[in-house]
Design an enzyme around this catalytic site. Structure first.
Site, short mmCIF file in Angstrom:
data_model
loop_
_atom_site.label_atom_id
_atom_site.label_comp_id
_atom_site.label_asym_id
_atom_site.label_seq_id
_atom_site.Cartn_x
_atom_site.Cartn_y
_atom_site.Cartn_z
N THR A 155 0.83 -1.19 0.00
CA THR A 155 0.00 0.00 0.00
C THR A 155 0.87 1.24 0.00
O THR A 155 1.88 1.28 0.69
CB THR A 155 -0.86 0.00 1.28
OG1 THR A 155 -1.68 -1.16 1.27
CG2 THR A 155 -1.71 1.25 1.38
N VAL B 234 -11.36 -6.86 1.27
CA VAL B 234 -10.88 -5.57 1.75
C VAL B 234 -9.77 -5.81 2.77
O VAL B 234 -9.90 -6.68 3.63
CB VAL B 234 -12.02 -4.77 2.39
CG1 VAL B 234 -11.51 -3.49 3.02
CG2 VAL B 234 -13.08 -4.45 1.35
N GLY B 235 -8.71 -5.03 2.66
CA GLY B 235 -7.62 -5.10 3.64
C GLY B 235 -7.72 -3.98 4.65
O GLY B 235 -8.80 -3.46 4.91
#
Lengths: 306, 306
Positions: free
Chosen positions: B150, B179-180
Protein backbone atom coordinates in the site's frame (compact mmCIF):
# COMPACT_ATOMS: atom_id res chain seq x y z
CA UNK A 1 -16.93 -17.16 35.60
CA UNK A 2 -18.96 -16.57 32.43
CA UNK A 3 -20.94 -13.62 31.13
CA UNK A 4 -22.37 -11.80 28.18
CA UNK A 5 -23.47 -8.26 27.39
CA UNK A 6 -25.28 -7.04 24.30
CA UNK A 7 -26.58 -3.76 22.88
CA UNK A 8 -30.22 -2.66 23.01
CA UNK A 9 -33.25 -4.21 24.51
CA UNK A 10 -33.77 -6.17 21.27
CA UNK A 11 -30.81 -8.37 22.25
CA UNK A 12 -32.42 -9.63 25.46
CA UNK A 13 -33.78 -12.93 24.09
CA UNK A 14 -30.40 -13.52 22.49
CA UNK A 15 -28.67 -12.88 25.80
CA UNK A 16 -30.90 -15.46 27.47
CA UNK A 17 -29.99 -17.99 24.78
CA UNK A 18 -26.29 -17.12 25.11
CA UNK A 19 -26.53 -17.48 28.88
CA UNK A 20 -27.77 -21.07 28.48
CA UNK A 21 -24.75 -21.88 26.33
CA UNK A 22 -22.25 -20.24 28.67
CA UNK A 23 -23.76 -21.62 31.88
CA UNK A 24 -23.57 -25.08 30.27
CA UNK A 25 -19.83 -24.63 29.73
CA UNK A 26 -20.33 -23.85 26.04
CA UNK A 27 -18.07 -21.78 23.81
CA UNK A 28 -18.13 -17.98 23.80
CA UNK A 29 -18.09 -18.01 19.99
CA UNK A 30 -21.29 -20.05 19.89
CA UNK A 31 -22.81 -17.72 22.49
CA UNK A 32 -22.05 -14.63 20.40
CA UNK A 33 -23.36 -16.15 17.18
CA UNK A 34 -26.51 -17.45 18.87
CA UNK A 35 -27.30 -14.12 20.53
CA UNK A 36 -26.90 -12.17 17.30
CA UNK A 37 -28.75 -14.66 15.09
CA UNK A 38 -31.81 -14.24 17.32
CA UNK A 39 -31.85 -10.54 16.54
CA UNK A 40 -31.11 -11.05 12.84
CA UNK A 41 -34.00 -13.49 12.55
CA UNK A 42 -36.63 -11.41 14.33
CA UNK A 43 -38.68 -9.55 11.71
CA UNK A 44 -39.69 -6.54 13.82
CA UNK A 45 -36.23 -5.13 14.64
CA UNK A 46 -35.71 -2.44 12.07
CA UNK A 47 -31.94 -2.04 12.19
CA UNK A 48 -30.61 -5.61 12.01
CA UNK A 49 -31.01 -8.57 9.65
CA UNK A 50 -34.48 -9.68 8.47
CA UNK A 51 -36.80 -6.70 8.67
CA UNK A 52 -33.90 -4.24 8.75
CA UNK A 53 -34.63 -1.00 6.95
CA UNK A 54 -33.21 -0.67 3.43
CA UNK A 55 -30.87 1.78 1.74
CA UNK A 56 -32.14 4.67 -0.38
CA UNK A 57 -32.97 2.29 -3.22
CA UNK A 58 -34.95 -0.14 -1.09
CA UNK A 59 -32.15 -2.73 -0.89
CA UNK A 60 -31.32 -4.19 2.53
CA UNK A 61 -27.52 -4.09 2.74
CA UNK A 62 -26.09 -5.72 5.85
CA UNK A 63 -22.82 -5.41 7.77
CA UNK A 64 -21.46 -7.86 10.35
CA UNK A 65 -18.23 -8.88 12.04
CA UNK A 66 -16.89 -11.55 14.35
CA UNK A 67 -13.70 -11.62 16.43
CA UNK A 68 -12.08 -14.44 18.38
CA UNK A 69 -10.34 -12.94 21.41
CA UNK A 70 -7.99 -15.90 21.76
CA UNK A 71 -6.36 -15.58 18.33
CA UNK A 72 -7.44 -12.08 17.21
CA UNK A 73 -8.97 -13.71 14.12
CA UNK A 74 -11.53 -11.46 12.48
CA UNK A 75 -14.15 -12.05 9.82
CA UNK A 76 -16.37 -9.33 8.42
CA UNK A 77 -18.85 -8.52 5.68
CA UNK A 78 -20.24 -5.20 4.48
CA UNK A 79 -23.01 -4.47 2.04
CA UNK A 80 -24.01 -8.15 1.86
CA UNK A 81 -27.52 -8.79 0.49
CA UNK A 82 -30.13 -11.58 0.58
CA UNK A 83 -28.32 -13.62 3.24
CA UNK A 84 -30.23 -14.58 6.37
CA UNK A 85 -27.41 -14.50 8.93
CA UNK A 86 -24.49 -12.19 8.20
CA UNK A 87 -23.00 -12.96 11.64
CA UNK A 88 -22.58 -16.61 10.66
CA UNK A 89 -20.84 -15.59 7.43
CA UNK A 90 -18.50 -13.29 9.36
CA UNK A 91 -17.69 -16.06 11.82
CA UNK A 92 -16.77 -18.47 9.04
CA UNK A 93 -14.62 -15.82 7.33
CA UNK A 94 -12.70 -15.31 10.57
CA UNK A 95 -11.11 -18.73 10.02
CA UNK A 96 -9.50 -17.64 6.74
CA UNK A 97 -5.92 -16.32 6.65
CA UNK A 98 -6.66 -14.24 3.55
CA UNK A 99 -9.84 -12.59 2.23
CA UNK A 100 -11.49 -12.52 5.64
CA UNK A 101 -13.26 -9.17 5.06
CA UNK A 102 -15.54 -9.21 2.01
CA UNK A 103 -17.80 -6.46 0.74
CA UNK A 104 -20.67 -6.04 -1.69
CA UNK A 105 -21.31 -8.60 -4.38
CA UNK A 106 -18.13 -10.49 -3.41
CA UNK A 107 -19.46 -10.98 0.11
CA UNK A 108 -22.81 -12.24 -1.13
CA UNK A 109 -21.15 -14.61 -3.60
CA UNK A 110 -18.95 -16.04 -0.85
CA UNK A 111 -22.00 -16.70 1.34
CA UNK A 112 -23.88 -18.35 -1.51
CA UNK A 113 -20.93 -20.57 -2.45
CA UNK A 114 -20.50 -21.57 1.19
CA UNK A 115 -24.14 -22.57 1.40
CA UNK A 116 -25.44 -19.96 3.82
CA UNK A 117 -29.20 -19.48 3.78
CA UNK A 118 -30.49 -17.05 1.16
CA UNK A 119 -33.45 -14.90 2.09
CA UNK A 120 -35.14 -11.76 0.85
CA UNK A 121 -34.35 -9.59 3.84
CA UNK A 122 -36.84 -6.85 2.93
CA UNK A 123 -40.07 -7.45 4.82
CA UNK A 124 -43.36 -5.90 3.62
CA UNK A 125 -43.30 -3.80 6.80
CA UNK A 126 -39.79 -2.47 6.10
CA UNK A 127 -40.77 -1.73 2.51
CA UNK A 128 -43.77 0.27 3.70
CA UNK A 129 -41.62 2.29 6.10
CA UNK A 130 -39.17 2.98 3.28
CA UNK A 131 -41.93 4.09 0.87
CA UNK A 132 -43.43 6.33 3.52
CA UNK A 133 -40.08 7.94 4.20
CA UNK A 134 -39.43 8.50 0.51
CA UNK A 135 -42.71 10.36 0.31
CA UNK A 136 -41.89 12.39 3.43
CA UNK A 137 -38.51 13.33 2.05
CA UNK A 138 -40.05 14.38 -1.26
CA UNK A 139 -42.73 16.41 0.54
CA UNK A 140 -40.86 18.05 3.38
CA UNK A 141 -37.17 17.61 2.61
CA UNK A 142 -36.49 15.86 5.90
CA UNK A 143 -33.02 14.64 6.68
CA UNK A 144 -33.26 11.11 5.29
CA UNK A 145 -30.91 9.49 7.78
CA UNK A 146 -32.16 7.94 10.92
CA UNK A 147 -31.63 4.85 13.02
CA UNK A 148 -28.41 2.95 13.45
CA UNK A 149 -29.01 0.44 16.22
CA UNK A 150 -26.41 -2.26 15.74
CA UNK A 151 -26.69 -5.44 17.73
CA UNK A 152 -23.35 -6.28 19.36
CA UNK A 153 -22.58 -9.08 21.80
CA UNK A 154 -19.50 -9.72 23.92
CA UNK A 155 -19.19 -13.11 25.61
CA UNK A 156 -16.85 -14.72 28.13
CA UNK A 157 -16.91 -18.48 28.60
CA UNK A 158 -15.80 -20.68 31.46
CA UNK A 159 -12.44 -21.33 29.76
CA UNK A 160 -11.86 -17.57 29.98
CA UNK A 161 -12.04 -17.21 26.22
CA UNK A 162 -13.82 -14.19 24.78
CA UNK A 163 -15.49 -13.33 21.50
CA UNK A 164 -17.41 -10.40 20.09
CA UNK A 165 -19.80 -9.97 17.17
CA UNK A 166 -21.80 -7.22 15.48
CA UNK A 167 -24.64 -7.11 12.94
CA UNK A 168 -26.47 -4.16 11.42
CA UNK A 169 -28.46 -3.00 8.43
CA UNK A 170 -26.75 0.35 8.89
CA UNK A 171 -28.29 3.78 8.50
CA UNK A 172 -31.84 3.76 7.19
CA UNK A 173 -31.85 5.39 3.71
CA UNK A 174 -28.08 5.13 3.47
CA UNK A 175 -26.43 5.50 0.08
CA UNK A 176 -25.68 2.27 -1.76
CA UNK A 177 -22.48 0.68 -0.42
CA UNK A 178 -22.28 2.86 2.70
CA UNK A 179 -20.41 1.12 5.51
CA UNK A 180 -20.49 2.08 9.18
CA UNK A 181 -18.32 1.01 12.09
CA UNK A 182 -19.93 -2.38 12.68
CA UNK A 183 -17.58 -4.42 10.45
CA UNK A 184 -14.49 -2.34 11.35
CA UNK A 185 -12.07 -3.73 13.89
CA UNK A 186 -11.21 -1.33 16.70
CA UNK A 187 -14.13 0.97 15.89
CA UNK A 188 -17.12 -1.39 15.92
CA UNK A 189 -15.62 -4.15 18.07
CA UNK A 190 -12.48 -5.58 19.63
CA UNK A 191 -11.68 -8.54 21.87
CA UNK A 192 -8.59 -9.89 23.59
CA UNK A 193 -9.21 -12.88 25.86
CA UNK A 194 -6.29 -11.79 28.05
CA UNK A 195 -8.17 -8.56 28.83
CA UNK A 196 -11.78 -8.25 27.65
CA UNK A 197 -14.03 -7.19 24.80
CA UNK A 198 -15.95 -4.12 23.69
CA UNK A 199 -18.37 -3.13 20.94
CA UNK A 200 -20.20 -0.08 19.64
CA UNK A 201 -23.54 1.09 18.33
CA UNK A 202 -24.29 4.54 16.96
CA UNK A 203 -23.26 6.79 14.11
CA UNK A 204 -20.58 4.75 12.35
CA UNK A 205 -19.07 7.75 10.62
CA UNK A 206 -18.20 9.21 14.03
CA UNK A 207 -17.31 5.93 15.74
CA UNK A 208 -14.60 5.22 13.18
CA UNK A 209 -13.03 8.59 14.02
CA UNK A 210 -12.22 7.34 17.53
CA UNK A 211 -11.48 3.58 17.51
CA UNK A 212 -13.35 3.42 20.81
CA UNK A 213 -13.75 -0.36 21.04
CA UNK A 214 -9.99 -0.86 20.80
CA UNK A 215 -9.38 2.00 23.23
CA UNK A 216 -11.76 0.55 25.84
CA UNK A 217 -10.08 -2.87 25.67
CA UNK A 218 -6.70 -1.18 25.97
CA UNK A 219 -7.82 0.83 29.00
CA UNK A 220 -9.11 -2.35 30.65
CA UNK A 221 -5.69 -3.87 29.94
CA UNK A 222 -4.15 -0.91 31.75
CA UNK A 223 -6.14 -1.85 34.85
CA UNK A 224 -9.32 0.20 34.46
CA UNK A 225 -12.65 -1.40 35.29
CA UNK A 226 -14.92 -1.88 32.28
CA UNK A 227 -17.09 1.00 33.51
CA UNK A 228 -14.15 3.36 34.00
CA UNK A 229 -12.74 2.38 30.62
CA UNK A 230 -16.08 3.05 28.89
CA UNK A 231 -16.58 6.37 30.66
CA UNK A 232 -13.10 7.59 29.89
CA UNK A 233 -13.10 6.55 26.23
CA UNK A 234 -16.67 7.56 25.35
CA UNK A 235 -16.98 10.90 27.14
CA UNK A 236 -13.41 11.86 26.35
CA UNK A 237 -13.93 11.28 22.64
CA UNK A 238 -17.38 12.86 22.62
CA UNK A 239 -15.75 16.02 23.98
CA UNK A 240 -12.88 15.80 21.48
CA UNK A 241 -15.34 15.56 18.60
CA UNK A 242 -17.33 18.54 19.83
CA UNK A 243 -14.13 20.56 20.16
CA UNK A 244 -12.62 19.58 16.83
CA UNK A 245 -15.60 18.94 14.56
CA UNK A 246 -18.24 21.00 16.37
CA UNK A 247 -20.62 18.06 16.82
CA UNK A 248 -20.79 14.41 17.82
CA UNK A 249 -23.20 11.77 16.58
CA UNK A 250 -24.96 9.38 18.96
CA UNK A 251 -22.85 6.50 20.20
CA UNK A 252 -22.95 3.87 22.94
CA UNK A 253 -20.31 1.33 23.91
CA UNK A 254 -20.47 -1.91 25.91
CA UNK A 255 -17.59 -3.78 27.50
CA UNK A 256 -16.86 -6.86 29.58
CA UNK A 257 -13.54 -7.95 31.01
CA UNK A 258 -12.32 -11.52 31.35
CA UNK A 259 -13.57 -11.65 34.95
CA UNK A 260 -17.17 -11.00 33.87
CA UNK A 261 -17.27 -7.40 35.11
CA UNK A 262 -19.02 -5.09 32.64
CA UNK A 263 -19.58 -1.44 31.80
CA UNK A 264 -21.28 0.84 29.31
CA UNK A 265 -21.16 4.50 28.34
CA UNK A 266 -23.31 6.53 25.98
CA UNK A 267 -24.07 10.06 24.85
CA UNK A 268 -27.78 9.24 24.40
CA UNK A 269 -30.46 7.07 26.03
CA UNK A 270 -29.28 3.49 25.58
CA UNK A 271 -30.69 0.11 26.61
CA UNK A 272 -28.67 -3.08 26.91
CA UNK A 273 -28.95 -6.61 28.26
CA UNK A 274 -26.50 -8.49 30.43
CA UNK A 275 -26.19 -11.89 32.10
CA UNK A 276 -23.33 -13.32 34.13
CA UNK A 277 -22.74 -16.12 36.60
CA UNK A 278 -23.64 -13.59 39.32
CA UNK A 279 -26.42 -11.74 37.53
CA UNK A 280 -29.70 -13.03 36.08
CA UNK A 281 -30.43 -11.76 32.56
CA UNK A 282 -31.58 -8.15 32.88
CA UNK A 283 -32.28 -5.15 30.72
CA UNK A 284 -30.84 -1.81 31.82
CA UNK A 285 -31.10 1.74 30.64
CA UNK A 286 -27.99 3.91 30.48
CA UNK A 287 -27.86 7.68 30.16
CA UNK A 288 -24.99 10.17 30.42
CA UNK A 289 -24.47 11.28 34.02
CA UNK A 290 -22.57 14.23 35.52
CA UNK A 291 -18.76 14.55 35.24
CA UNK A 292 -18.23 11.94 32.55
CA UNK A 293 -20.11 9.17 34.30
CA UNK A 294 -22.97 6.93 33.25
CA UNK A 295 -26.28 6.47 35.04
CA UNK A 296 -27.42 2.87 34.79
CA UNK A 297 -30.87 1.79 35.97
CA UNK A 298 -32.95 -1.36 35.58
CA UNK A 299 -35.70 -0.69 33.10
CA UNK A 300 -39.15 -0.53 34.57
CA UNK A 301 -42.25 -2.49 33.67
CA UNK A 302 -43.75 0.87 32.75
CA UNK A 303 -41.03 1.47 30.16
CA UNK A 304 -41.38 -2.03 28.77
CA UNK A 305 -45.15 -1.66 28.43
CA UNK A 306 -44.74 1.62 26.55
CA UNK B 1 8.15 22.84 10.86
CA UNK B 2 6.74 20.72 8.04
CA UNK B 3 7.35 17.14 6.94
CA UNK B 4 6.06 14.10 5.15
CA UNK B 5 6.75 10.37 5.23
CA UNK B 6 5.43 7.73 2.84
CA UNK B 7 5.62 3.97 2.39
CA UNK B 8 7.88 2.26 -0.15
CA UNK B 9 10.40 3.57 -2.58
CA UNK B 10 7.59 4.02 -5.11
CA UNK B 11 6.38 7.01 -3.07
CA UNK B 12 9.59 9.00 -3.48
CA UNK B 13 8.47 11.18 -6.41
CA UNK B 14 5.25 11.82 -4.54
CA UNK B 15 7.19 12.85 -1.44
CA UNK B 16 9.19 15.32 -3.52
CA UNK B 17 5.96 16.81 -4.88
CA UNK B 18 4.47 16.93 -1.36
CA UNK B 19 7.61 18.62 -0.05
CA UNK B 20 7.18 21.44 -2.59
CA UNK B 21 3.65 22.02 -1.34
CA UNK B 22 4.60 21.93 2.34
CA UNK B 23 7.74 24.07 1.96
CA UNK B 24 5.59 26.64 0.15
CA UNK B 25 3.25 26.82 3.15
CA UNK B 26 0.65 24.62 1.45
CA UNK B 27 -1.94 22.42 3.10
CA UNK B 28 -1.09 18.95 4.46
CA UNK B 29 -4.26 17.57 2.83
CA UNK B 30 -3.08 18.72 -0.60
CA UNK B 31 0.34 17.25 0.14
CA UNK B 32 -1.11 13.84 1.01
CA UNK B 33 -3.39 13.73 -2.01
CA UNK B 34 -0.61 14.86 -4.36
CA UNK B 35 1.88 12.31 -3.06
CA UNK B 36 -0.56 9.43 -3.40
CA UNK B 37 -1.93 10.48 -6.81
CA UNK B 38 1.61 10.27 -8.20
CA UNK B 39 1.77 6.62 -7.20
CA UNK B 40 -1.77 5.88 -8.38
CA UNK B 41 -1.00 7.36 -11.79
CA UNK B 42 2.30 5.58 -12.41
CA UNK B 43 1.62 2.48 -14.56
CA UNK B 44 4.53 0.35 -13.34
CA UNK B 45 3.68 0.11 -9.62
CA UNK B 46 1.86 -3.19 -9.31
CA UNK B 47 0.05 -2.70 -6.01
CA UNK B 48 -1.56 0.75 -6.31
CA UNK B 49 -3.90 2.47 -8.76
CA UNK B 50 -3.30 2.31 -12.52
CA UNK B 51 -1.26 -0.82 -13.25
CA UNK B 52 -2.21 -2.40 -9.92
CA UNK B 53 -2.62 -6.16 -10.10
CA UNK B 54 -6.19 -7.44 -10.32
CA UNK B 55 -8.30 -9.79 -8.23
CA UNK B 56 -8.76 -13.46 -9.12
CA UNK B 57 -11.15 -12.52 -11.91
CA UNK B 58 -8.88 -9.97 -13.52
CA UNK B 59 -10.74 -6.95 -12.09
CA UNK B 60 -8.68 -4.19 -10.47
CA UNK B 61 -10.50 -3.39 -7.21
CA UNK B 62 -9.04 -0.47 -5.30
CA UNK B 63 -9.12 0.65 -1.67
CA UNK B 64 -8.25 4.11 -0.34
CA UNK B 65 -8.78 6.34 2.67
CA UNK B 66 -8.15 9.90 3.77
CA UNK B 67 -8.15 11.41 7.29
CA UNK B 68 -7.99 15.03 8.40
CA UNK B 69 -6.09 15.16 11.71
CA UNK B 70 -7.69 18.48 12.69
CA UNK B 71 -11.29 17.28 12.66
CA UNK B 72 -10.89 13.45 12.59
CA UNK B 73 -12.98 13.47 9.39
CA UNK B 74 -12.50 10.27 7.40
CA UNK B 75 -13.43 9.26 3.89
CA UNK B 76 -12.83 5.81 2.47
CA UNK B 77 -13.60 3.54 -0.46
CA UNK B 78 -13.14 -0.20 -0.88
CA UNK B 79 -13.54 -2.34 -3.97
CA UNK B 80 -13.94 0.69 -6.22
CA UNK B 81 -13.36 0.02 -9.93
CA UNK B 82 -12.49 2.01 -13.06
CA UNK B 83 -11.70 5.23 -11.19
CA UNK B 84 -8.31 6.85 -11.76
CA UNK B 85 -7.68 8.32 -8.31
CA UNK B 86 -9.34 6.60 -5.36
CA UNK B 87 -7.45 8.87 -2.93
CA UNK B 88 -9.27 11.90 -4.38
CA UNK B 89 -12.62 10.15 -3.95
CA UNK B 90 -11.77 9.29 -0.34
CA UNK B 91 -10.77 12.87 0.35
CA UNK B 92 -14.05 14.21 -0.99
CA UNK B 93 -16.03 11.64 1.02
CA UNK B 94 -14.27 12.80 4.19
CA UNK B 95 -16.30 16.02 3.99
CA UNK B 96 -19.61 14.16 4.31
CA UNK B 97 -21.28 13.70 7.70
CA UNK B 98 -23.00 10.51 6.53
CA UNK B 99 -22.07 7.87 3.96
CA UNK B 100 -18.36 8.71 4.10
CA UNK B 101 -17.20 5.09 3.63
CA UNK B 102 -18.51 3.51 0.43
CA UNK B 103 -17.77 0.07 -0.96
CA UNK B 104 -18.16 -1.82 -4.23
CA UNK B 105 -20.59 -0.62 -6.86
CA UNK B 106 -21.87 2.10 -4.52
CA UNK B 107 -18.37 3.56 -4.28
CA UNK B 108 -17.90 3.54 -8.04
CA UNK B 109 -21.31 5.13 -8.60
CA UNK B 110 -20.50 7.90 -6.14
CA UNK B 111 -17.24 8.65 -7.95
CA UNK B 112 -18.94 8.70 -11.34
CA UNK B 113 -21.74 10.98 -10.15
CA UNK B 114 -19.19 13.33 -8.58
CA UNK B 115 -17.32 13.54 -11.86
CA UNK B 116 -14.08 11.79 -10.91
CA UNK B 117 -12.02 10.54 -13.85
CA UNK B 118 -12.97 7.10 -15.15
CA UNK B 119 -10.18 4.88 -16.38
CA UNK B 120 -9.66 1.22 -17.16
CA UNK B 121 -7.14 0.52 -14.39
CA UNK B 122 -6.00 -2.81 -15.82
CA UNK B 123 -2.87 -2.26 -17.89
CA UNK B 124 -1.78 -4.80 -20.54
CA UNK B 125 1.24 -5.51 -18.33
CA UNK B 126 -0.90 -6.22 -15.25
CA UNK B 127 -3.17 -8.43 -17.33
CA UNK B 128 -0.17 -10.45 -18.55
CA UNK B 129 1.08 -10.92 -14.99
CA UNK B 130 -2.38 -12.07 -13.94
CA UNK B 131 -2.66 -14.55 -16.84
CA UNK B 132 0.79 -15.92 -16.09
CA UNK B 133 -0.10 -16.40 -12.44
CA UNK B 134 -3.37 -18.14 -13.31
CA UNK B 135 -1.38 -20.60 -15.41
CA UNK B 136 1.17 -21.10 -12.61
CA UNK B 137 -1.56 -21.75 -10.09
CA UNK B 138 -3.22 -24.27 -12.41
CA UNK B 139 0.10 -25.99 -13.05
CA UNK B 140 1.77 -26.02 -9.69
CA UNK B 141 -0.89 -25.15 -7.15
CA UNK B 142 1.08 -22.19 -5.81
CA UNK B 143 -0.38 -20.04 -3.09
CA UNK B 144 -2.15 -17.44 -5.21
CA UNK B 145 -1.69 -14.54 -2.81
CA UNK B 146 1.23 -12.24 -3.05
CA UNK B 147 2.00 -8.55 -2.84
CA UNK B 148 0.26 -5.97 -0.72
CA UNK B 149 2.34 -2.82 -0.94
CA UNK B 150 0.00 0.00 0.00
CA UNK B 151 1.10 3.56 -0.55
CA UNK B 152 0.51 5.62 2.59
CA UNK B 153 1.50 9.22 3.23
CA UNK B 154 1.49 11.24 6.45
CA UNK B 155 1.98 15.01 6.17
CA UNK B 156 2.49 17.89 8.59
CA UNK B 157 2.11 21.45 7.34
CA UNK B 158 3.40 24.74 8.69
CA UNK B 159 0.09 25.42 10.47
CA UNK B 160 0.76 22.21 12.44
CA UNK B 161 -2.16 20.45 10.79
CA UNK B 162 -1.75 16.81 9.84
CA UNK B 163 -3.39 14.46 7.36
CA UNK B 164 -2.92 10.88 6.25
CA UNK B 165 -3.96 8.90 3.19
CA UNK B 166 -3.71 5.36 1.84
CA UNK B 167 -4.27 3.72 -1.55
CA UNK B 168 -3.93 0.10 -2.63
CA UNK B 169 -5.08 -2.49 -5.12
CA UNK B 170 -4.91 -4.98 -2.28
CA UNK B 171 -3.68 -8.55 -2.44
CA UNK B 172 -2.90 -9.78 -5.94
CA UNK B 173 -5.39 -12.55 -6.83
CA UNK B 174 -7.65 -11.58 -3.95
CA UNK B 175 -11.22 -12.81 -3.91
CA UNK B 176 -13.82 -10.42 -5.29
CA UNK B 177 -14.74 -7.81 -2.68
CA UNK B 178 -11.82 -8.59 -0.35
CA UNK B 179 -10.88 -5.57 1.75
CA UNK B 180 -7.62 -5.10 3.64
CA UNK B 181 -6.60 -2.60 6.28
CA UNK B 182 -5.98 0.35 3.95
CA UNK B 183 -9.48 1.87 4.17
CA UNK B 184 -9.92 0.97 7.87
CA UNK B 185 -9.41 3.69 10.45
CA UNK B 186 -7.04 2.74 13.25
CA UNK B 187 -5.68 -0.27 11.35
CA UNK B 188 -4.58 1.24 8.04
CA UNK B 189 -4.18 4.86 9.17
CA UNK B 190 -4.86 7.40 11.90
CA UNK B 191 -4.08 11.07 12.43
CA UNK B 192 -4.58 13.59 15.20
CA UNK B 193 -3.02 17.00 14.57
CA UNK B 194 -2.53 17.46 18.32
CA UNK B 195 -0.21 14.42 18.31
CA UNK B 196 0.80 12.93 14.95
CA UNK B 197 -0.15 10.46 12.26
CA UNK B 198 0.61 6.85 11.34
CA UNK B 199 -0.16 4.42 8.54
CA UNK B 200 0.40 0.79 7.60
CA UNK B 201 1.33 -1.48 4.71
CA UNK B 202 1.33 -5.25 4.78
CA UNK B 203 -1.08 -8.12 5.24
CA UNK B 204 -4.38 -6.35 5.93
CA UNK B 205 -5.97 -9.39 7.53
CA UNK B 206 -3.31 -9.25 10.26
CA UNK B 207 -3.06 -5.47 10.52
CA UNK B 208 -6.75 -5.21 11.37
CA UNK B 209 -6.18 -7.60 14.27
CA UNK B 210 -3.97 -5.00 16.00
CA UNK B 211 -5.19 -1.46 15.21
CA UNK B 212 -1.53 -0.49 15.03
CA UNK B 213 -1.93 2.94 13.41
CA UNK B 214 -4.21 4.10 16.20
CA UNK B 215 -1.93 2.55 18.81
CA UNK B 216 1.16 4.32 17.44
CA UNK B 217 -0.59 7.70 17.48
CA UNK B 218 -1.77 6.99 21.01
CA UNK B 219 1.74 6.07 22.15
CA UNK B 220 3.10 9.29 20.63
CA UNK B 221 0.38 11.14 22.56
CA UNK B 222 1.70 9.45 25.71
CA UNK B 223 5.10 11.01 25.06
CA UNK B 224 6.89 8.35 23.04
CA UNK B 225 9.00 9.41 20.08
CA UNK B 226 7.61 8.23 16.72
CA UNK B 227 10.37 5.63 16.52
CA UNK B 228 9.74 4.30 20.04
CA UNK B 229 6.00 4.22 19.38
CA UNK B 230 6.47 2.27 16.13
CA UNK B 231 8.92 -0.19 17.72
CA UNK B 232 6.71 -0.83 20.68
CA UNK B 233 3.48 -1.26 18.75
CA UNK B 234 4.85 -3.24 15.80
CA UNK B 235 7.20 -5.66 17.55
CA UNK B 236 4.85 -6.07 20.49
CA UNK B 237 1.97 -7.03 18.26
CA UNK B 238 4.11 -9.20 15.98
CA UNK B 239 5.03 -11.20 19.10
CA UNK B 240 1.41 -11.31 20.29
CA UNK B 241 0.29 -12.69 16.93
CA UNK B 242 3.00 -15.36 16.94
CA UNK B 243 2.01 -16.39 20.46
CA UNK B 244 -1.74 -16.39 19.89
CA UNK B 245 -2.17 -17.29 16.23
CA UNK B 246 1.15 -19.05 15.60
CA UNK B 247 2.16 -16.74 12.75
CA UNK B 248 2.28 -13.10 11.69
CA UNK B 249 1.98 -11.69 8.19
CA UNK B 250 4.35 -9.02 6.89
CA UNK B 251 3.64 -5.50 8.09
CA UNK B 252 5.38 -2.14 8.22
CA UNK B 253 4.26 1.08 9.88
CA UNK B 254 5.28 4.71 9.40
CA UNK B 255 4.68 7.62 11.76
CA UNK B 256 5.35 11.33 12.11
CA UNK B 257 4.56 13.56 15.06
CA UNK B 258 3.42 17.16 14.89
CA UNK B 259 7.00 18.35 15.37
CA UNK B 260 8.16 16.61 12.19
CA UNK B 261 10.00 13.77 13.97
CA UNK B 262 9.38 10.40 12.33
CA UNK B 263 9.75 6.67 12.86
CA UNK B 264 9.11 3.32 11.22
CA UNK B 265 9.03 -0.32 12.27
CA UNK B 266 8.66 -3.48 10.22
CA UNK B 267 8.88 -7.25 10.43
CA UNK B 268 10.29 -7.47 6.86
CA UNK B 269 12.58 -5.47 4.55
CA UNK B 270 10.83 -2.16 4.02
CA UNK B 271 11.70 0.98 2.05
CA UNK B 272 10.20 4.41 2.64
CA UNK B 273 10.71 8.03 1.71
CA UNK B 274 10.79 11.06 3.98
CA UNK B 275 11.28 14.82 3.68
CA UNK B 276 11.14 17.48 6.37
CA UNK B 277 12.26 21.06 6.87
CA UNK B 278 15.51 19.59 8.24
CA UNK B 279 15.91 16.66 5.88
CA UNK B 280 16.17 16.59 2.09
CA UNK B 281 13.92 13.98 0.43
CA UNK B 282 15.57 10.60 0.96
CA UNK B 283 14.79 6.94 0.56
CA UNK B 284 15.65 4.64 3.45
CA UNK B 285 15.59 0.91 4.05
CA UNK B 286 14.26 -0.43 7.35
CA UNK B 287 14.74 -3.95 8.72
CA UNK B 288 13.95 -5.48 12.10
CA UNK B 289 16.89 -5.04 14.50
CA UNK B 290 17.74 -6.74 17.79
CA UNK B 291 15.57 -6.33 20.92
CA UNK B 292 12.52 -4.86 19.24
CA UNK B 293 14.37 -2.10 17.43
CA UNK B 294 14.53 -1.07 13.80
CA UNK B 295 17.66 -0.70 11.66
CA UNK B 296 17.28 2.24 9.28
CA UNK B 297 19.85 2.91 6.57
CA UNK B 298 19.94 5.17 3.52
CA UNK B 299 19.52 3.06 0.44
CA UNK B 300 22.57 2.75 -1.71
CA UNK B 301 23.02 3.53 -5.38
CA UNK B 302 23.81 -0.16 -5.78
CA UNK B 303 20.37 -1.11 -4.42
CA UNK B 304 18.66 1.47 -6.61
CA UNK B 305 20.45 0.21 -9.71
CA UNK B 306 19.39 -3.38 -8.99
Amino acid sequence: MWGTIATWRMAHDGVIAAKDILAGNGDCKDAVETAIRKVEDYPYYKSVGFGGLPNERGIVELDAAFMDGDTFQIGAVAGITDIANPIAVARKLSLDTFNSFRVGQGATEYAVLEGFERKNMLTPRAKKIWEKRLAEIADKKLNPYDGHDTVCAVALDQKQSMAVGTSSSGLFMKKSGRVGDSPLSGSGFYADSAIGGAAATGLGEDLMKGCLSYEIVRLMGDGHTPQAACDRAVYGFDQQLRNRLGKAGAFSLIAMNNQGAWGVATNVEFTFSVATERQAPSIFMATPGPNQTTVIEPITQEWLDA
